[in-house]
Design an enzyme around this catalytic site. Structure first.
Site, mmCIF file in Angstrom:
data_model
loop_
_atom_site.group_PDB
_atom_site.id
_atom_site.type_symbol
_atom_site.label_atom_id
_atom_site.label_comp_id
_atom_site.label_asym_id
_atom_site.label_seq_id
_atom_site.Cartn_x
_atom_site.Cartn_y
_atom_site.Cartn_z
ATOM 1 C CG ASP A 171 -24.691 39.991 21.270
ATOM 2 O OD1 ASP A 171 -24.504 38.661 21.545
ATOM 3 O OD2 ASP A 171 -24.048 40.865 21.206
ATOM 4 N N GLY A 172 -26.699 38.217 23.378
ATOM 5 C CA GLY A 172 -26.787 37.692 24.689
ATOM 6 C C GLY A 172 -27.164 36.554 25.263
ATOM 7 C CG LEU B 34 -43.009 39.399 9.513
ATOM 8 C CD1 LEU B 34 -43.051 40.834 10.064
ATOM 9 C CD2 LEU B 34 -42.366 38.709 10.771
ATOM 10 N NE ARG C 249 -21.222 30.600 24.148
ATOM 11 C CZ ARG C 249 -21.558 32.042 24.269
ATOM 12 N NH1 ARG C 249 -21.141 32.359 25.291
ATOM 13 N NH2 ARG C 249 -21.993 32.625 22.930
ATOM 14 C CG HIS D 95 -27.376 29.502 21.105
ATOM 15 N ND1 HIS D 95 -26.997 30.749 20.817
ATOM 16 C CD2 HIS D 95 -25.993 28.973 21.345
ATOM 17 C CE1 HIS D 95 -25.755 31.285 21.193
ATOM 18 N NE2 HIS D 95 -25.062 29.985 21.403
#
Ligand code: IPE
Ligand code: IPE
Ligand code: MG
Length: 245
Positions: free
Chosen positions: A24-25, A135, A37, A41
């Site tokens: 988040d953020g 992973l 924004r 991202h």
């Protein structure tokens, strides 16, 4: 400048087997720089790629990240489509990257609402990496914990109605095996960045006994040092699981 912390082995720390992250953020990171924004991202997706390498390097076996929630459709259409484009790019680039670093990628969430081409590249990536032994990386897309439980209950009911299953057979294990995370151990540690203290519909069933670590760091600024701090915090916790120690 902060002194680099010693490595995990030197400090005698145990890496959590499964770490889940609410990234988040991104928006606030961009705003601070007078950028749109979506620039946040883009930077956030680079952080996610790097953190996969770092997590594995630190001994983490499973990493699950929240990329797009069932609630995120409420964002402006331009932001939603920028996020979908980033996911599209991620799925394509990942085929090559995952064959190099041996990572297995799975998507959790209801992908039926995604565009056809994105859904196909998700299935292609999952198929291409299913035998990888590095992973285990889960990406939550159009994921909502309540929606996941609704879908699981629906399937269980269908199985009961068709006679495949009796209500007496419904236990925690059966419910767990009908969730998107079937076969994946529950997270040991949840990390949320950007100073928000909520879980925003992320893995409600699976996080029931996880340790929670919150940091003010904005997701695009998150890095290996910050991940080590979360692991240090995790190691300071006494996990009692209802018992006494
Ligand atoms: C998290 O960053 C990324 C997604 C939800 C996809 P945000 O976009 O929520 O960033 P803030 O919370 O507005 O700063
Ligand atoms: C949670 O972040 C969802 C993802 C990280 C994908 P949000 O920024 O959407 O959460 P809220 O709305 O602030 O709770
Ligand atoms: Mg946010």
């Amino acid at each position: 400048m902060a002194k680099a912390s010693k490595n995990i082995a030197e400090q005698n720390l145990t890496a959590p087997e499964h770490v889940a992250i609410i990234m988040d953020g991104n928006g606030r990171w961009a705003k601070k720089r007078f950028l749109p924004r979506t620039a946040g991202h883009v930077q956030g997706s680079r952080t996610a790629e790097q953190i996969c390498e770092d997590a594995y390097d630190l001994g983490i076996k499973y990493l699950t990240i929240y990329a797009f929630s069932t609630e995120n459709w409420a964002r402006p259409e331009s932001e939603v489509s920028a996020l979908m484009d980033l996911l599209r790019k991620y799925m394509k680039d990942s085929i090559e990257r995952s064959s190099k670093n041996n990572m297995r990628v799975r998507v959790i969430g209801d992908i039926s609402r995604l565009d056809d081409d994105l859904r196909k590249s998700i299935l292609r990536l999952e198929e291409a990496t299913k035998n990888n032994t590095g992973l285990n990386f889960q990406v939550a897309i159009n994921y909502g914990g309540r929606d996941e439980i609704v879908r699981a209950v629906r399937t269980i009911c269908e199985e009961a109605v068709s006679g495949k299953l009796s209500p007496q057979q419904i236990d925690e294990e059966l419910i767990s095996s009908h969730l998107d995370t079937c076969g994946i151990p529950y997270p040991d540690l949840l990390i949320r960045t950007s100073g928000e203290y909520r879980t925003s519909n992320f893995l409600p069933w699976q996080l029931a006994y996880s340790e929670f670590y919150f940091t003010d760091v904005l997701w695009p600024d998150f890095n290996k040092e910050e991940l080590k701090k979360a692991i240090e915090y995790y190691n300071s916790r006494d996990r009692r699981f209802g018992g006494v120690k």
